[in-house]
Design a protein around this motif. Structure first.
Motif, PDB file in Angstrom:
ATOM      1  N   HIS A 152      -0.216  54.975  86.504  1.00 46.68           N
ATOM      2  CA  HIS A 152       0.373  53.893  85.711  1.00 46.68           C
ATOM      3  C   HIS A 152      -0.315  52.570  86.099  1.00 46.68           C
ATOM      4  O   HIS A 152       0.308  51.608  86.520  1.00 46.68           O
ATOM      5  CB  HIS A 152       1.894  53.822  85.927  1.00 46.68           C
ATOM      6  CG  HIS A 152       2.621  52.880  84.986  1.00 46.68           C
ATOM      7  ND1 HIS A 152       2.683  51.520  85.197  1.00 46.68           N
ATOM      8  CD2 HIS A 152       3.304  53.099  83.842  1.00 46.68           C
ATOM      9  CE1 HIS A 152       3.397  50.951  84.235  1.00 46.68           C
ATOM     10  NE2 HIS A 152       3.780  51.890  83.390  1.00 46.68           N
ATOM     11  N   ASP A 157      10.974  53.184  78.655  1.00 43.19           N
ATOM     12  CA  ASP A 157       9.886  52.311  78.213  1.00 43.19           C
ATOM     13  C   ASP A 157       9.063  53.002  77.127  1.00 43.19           C
ATOM     14  O   ASP A 157       8.845  54.215  77.175  1.00 43.19           O
ATOM     15  CB  ASP A 157       8.963  51.961  79.391  1.00 43.19           C
ATOM     16  CG  ASP A 157       9.627  51.026  80.389  1.00 43.19           C
ATOM     17  OD1 ASP A 157      10.704  50.484  80.087  1.00 43.19           O
ATOM     18  OD2 ASP A 157       9.050  50.842  81.480  1.00 43.19           O
ATOM     19  N   LEU A 158       8.570  52.223  76.189  1.00 38.56           N
ATOM     20  CA  LEU A 158       7.858  52.836  75.071  1.00 38.56           C
ATOM     21  C   LEU A 158       6.573  53.542  75.501  1.00 38.56           C
ATOM     22  O   LEU A 158       6.178  54.528  74.891  1.00 38.56           O
ATOM     23  CB  LEU A 158       7.578  51.799  73.979  1.00 38.56           C
ATOM     24  CG  LEU A 158       8.830  51.366  73.202  1.00 38.56           C
ATOM     25  CD1 LEU A 158       8.454  50.406  72.078  1.00 38.56           C
ATOM     26  CD2 LEU A 158       9.594  52.552  72.629  1.00 38.56           C
ATOM     27  N   ASP A 159       5.928  53.057  76.576  1.00 40.76           N
ATOM     28  CA  ASP A 159       4.725  53.783  77.023  1.00 40.76           C
ATOM     29  C   ASP A 159       5.070  55.173  77.541  1.00 40.76           C
ATOM     30  O   ASP A 159       4.196  56.024  77.662  1.00 40.76           O
ATOM     31  CB  ASP A 159       3.902  52.988  78.048  1.00 40.76           C
ATOM     32  CG  ASP A 159       4.689  52.550  79.269  1.00 40.76           C
ATOM     33  OD1 ASP A 159       5.933  52.508  79.215  1.00 40.76           O
ATOM     34  OD2 ASP A 159       4.048  52.236  80.293  1.00 40.76           O
ATOM     35  N   MET A 165       8.579  42.202  86.786  1.00 41.36           N
ATOM     36  CA  MET A 165       8.436  43.266  85.787  1.00 41.36           C
ATOM     37  C   MET A 165       8.772  44.620  86.402  1.00 41.36           C
ATOM     38  O   MET A 165       8.476  45.662  85.827  1.00 41.36           O
ATOM     39  CB  MET A 165       7.014  43.254  85.225  1.00 41.36           C
ATOM     40  CG  MET A 165       6.739  42.010  84.391  1.00 41.36           C
ATOM     41  SD  MET A 165       5.059  42.005  83.710  1.00 41.36           S
ATOM     42  CE  MET A 165       4.175  41.310  85.082  1.00 41.36           C
ATOM     43  N   LYS A 224      14.082  48.623  85.613  1.00 44.55           N
ATOM     44  CA  LYS A 224      14.756  47.761  84.638  1.00 44.55           C
ATOM     45  C   LYS A 224      14.925  48.546  83.338  1.00 44.55           C
ATOM     46  O   LYS A 224      14.241  49.549  83.133  1.00 44.55           O
ATOM     47  CB  LYS A 224      13.931  46.488  84.396  1.00 44.55           C
ATOM     48  CG  LYS A 224      12.513  46.810  83.965  1.00 44.55           C
ATOM     49  CD  LYS A 224      11.772  45.620  83.448  1.00 44.55           C
ATOM     50  CE  LYS A 224      10.312  45.927  83.121  1.00 44.55           C
ATOM     51  NZ  LYS A 224      10.015  47.208  82.490  1.00 44.55           N
ATOM     52  N   HIS A 237       7.581  46.104  89.132  1.00 44.94           N
ATOM     53  CA  HIS A 237       6.471  46.883  89.685  1.00 44.94           C
ATOM     54  C   HIS A 237       6.056  46.295  91.024  1.00 44.94           C
ATOM     55  O   HIS A 237       5.539  45.172  91.081  1.00 44.94           O
ATOM     56  CB  HIS A 237       5.270  46.872  88.733  1.00 44.94           C
ATOM     57  CG  HIS A 237       5.542  47.553  87.420  1.00 44.94           C
ATOM     58  ND1 HIS A 237       5.734  48.915  87.321  1.00 44.94           N
ATOM     59  CD2 HIS A 237       5.669  47.058  86.160  1.00 44.94           C
ATOM     60  CE1 HIS A 237       5.954  49.232  86.049  1.00 44.94           C
ATOM     61  NE2 HIS A 237       5.932  48.118  85.326  1.00 44.94           N
ATOM     62  N   LEU A 297      11.975  47.065  77.663  1.00 40.83           N
ATOM     63  CA  LEU A 297      11.899  45.701  77.117  1.00 40.83           C
ATOM     64  C   LEU A 297      12.723  45.540  75.843  1.00 40.83           C
ATOM     65  O   LEU A 297      13.374  44.523  75.633  1.00 40.83           O
ATOM     66  CB  LEU A 297      10.439  45.332  76.821  1.00 40.83           C
ATOM     67  CG  LEU A 297       9.535  45.150  78.045  1.00 40.83           C
ATOM     68  CD1 LEU A 297       8.097  44.876  77.613  1.00 40.83           C
ATOM     69  CD2 LEU A 297      10.061  44.030  78.924  1.00 40.83           C
TER      70      LEU A 297
HETATM   71  C1  MLT Z   1       6.438  48.635  82.161  1.00 47.01           C
HETATM   72  O1  MLT Z   1       5.898  49.556  82.774  1.00 47.01           O
HETATM   73  O2  MLT Z   1       6.866  47.641  82.755  1.00 47.01           O
HETATM   74  C2  MLT Z   1       6.630  48.758  80.694  1.00 47.01           C
HETATM   75  O3  MLT Z   1       5.890  49.827  80.188  1.00 47.01           O
HETATM   76  C3  MLT Z   1       6.287  47.499  79.993  1.00 47.01           C
HETATM   77  C4  MLT Z   1       6.276  47.724  78.523  1.00 47.01           C
HETATM   78  O4  MLT Z   1       7.121  48.448  77.996  1.00 47.01           O
HETATM   79  O5  MLT Z   1       5.387  47.171  77.856  1.00 47.01           O
END
Ligand code: MLT
Ligand code: MN
Ligand code: ZN
Length: 289
Positions: free
Chosen positions: A255, A89-91, A231, A160, A233, A163
């Motif tokens: 998170h 994930d980018l974050d 998503m 997953k 989570h 995105l």
């Molecule tokens: C997530 O934690 O589901 C992702 O960081 C969502 C995202 O990449 O924006």
């Protein structure tokens, strides 16, 4: 084992740049009991000199500057001797592209997460000279040496693909939790989890997915269309009970999405998790095990 929480928010941070939810408005205005948070990342060491950074957030530069232990000790140097990724994930990965000032990096990731990054055209900025990035493979359930006195084992956690790679065939390696420690102490770092199936072994400290408090949090606030589990989570309201039997001396949600009421120090949701023995991570939180 020492741990520093570099960032404790979910993707977008807190407040999020385009968000006018009650939490984001309140923290900007200073009218709620909550502190801003950058996007989720931890730093872990056993000797105070060589640090492993767990995930690499878009705010990595500010996170390093805010923590003198991560400052260079020579004209060109970093105490960050390893970066370990839980998913693509980018974050969790965008910060890698901010660490491109010709510093050799050692990155631990599963093959699936590595492939998602190295296939990007931007990855070439980390391939400017041979050896700029040394990849170390995380094989599920195999312990590997982080090179700083700590060992890590990645376990598959329900999740997953990122995105930007949605639609790709999912892999058990898309999302992992990290169990890290020395001979005496162990932490688990599981910032994204759709369920708690991977969680069973006792740890000194558990960092777990605190993205949403309830399944329909974004829908009820009119900020999204998808429930939390869609998503990947599991909401805090469900994980509190599901993790009650997992032995951990400290249990900490991280998170955390900006909409989550547990961000407010005086919310009933926060009181409920506190009385269940949980804490909420904040930027700059440090633990010594
Ligand atoms: C997530 O934690 O589901 C992702 O960081 C969502 C995202 O990449 O924006
Ligand atoms: Mn995220
Ligand atoms: Zn918000």
């Amino acid at each position: 084992v020492r741990v520093r929480v570099l960032g404790s928010a979910a993707g977008g941070g807190f407040p999020q740049w385009n968000c006018g939810c009650g939490n984001c408005l309140g923290v900007r205005a200073g009218t709620v009991r909550a502190v801003p948070r950058t996007q989720d990342s931890l730093a872990v060491t056993s000797d105070g000199e060589r640090w492993a950074m767990l995930n690499c957030s878009p705010e990595v530069r500010a996170q390093i500057e805010a923590f003198p232990s991560l400052h260079p000790r020579a004209p060109r140097h970093t105490p960050i001797t390893a970066i370990v990724l839980t998913n693509g994930d980018l974050d969790h990965c965008l910060g890698l592209f901010s660490l491109r000032e010709s510093q050799p990096l050692t990155i631990f990731a599963t093959d699936a997460v590595r492939a998602g990054l190295t296939e990007s055209i931007f990855y070439r900025t980390l391939e400017r000279f041979p050896g700029q990035v040394t990849w170390k493979r995380l094989v599920l359930d195999e312990e590997v040496d982080l090179g700083n006195g700590l060992r890590v084992r990645a376990r598959a956690v329900a999740g997953k693909p990122p995105l930007h790679l949605a639609g790709r065939a999912p892999s058990a390696e898309d999302n992992v939790g990290l169990w890290i420690g020395d001979q005496r102490h162990r932490i688990a770092y599981v910032p994204g989890a759709a369920d708690v199936a991977a969680l069973s072994e006792p740890v000194d400290c558990l960092f777990f997915d605190g993205t949403f408090h309830s399944e329909n949090e974004l829908i009820e606030l009119g900020l999204g269309t998808r429930p939390a589990r869609d998503m990947a989570h599991i909401p805090v309201g469900a994980s509190l009970a599901a993790l009650a039997g997992v032995a951990a001396r400290r249990r900490i949600f991280t998170h955390i999405n900006n909409t989550n009421p547990i961000l407010l120090d005086d919310s009933p949701e926060r009181a409920a998790l506190t009385s269940a023995g949980w804490e909420v991570a904040f930027d700059g939180m440090e633990l010594s095990l």
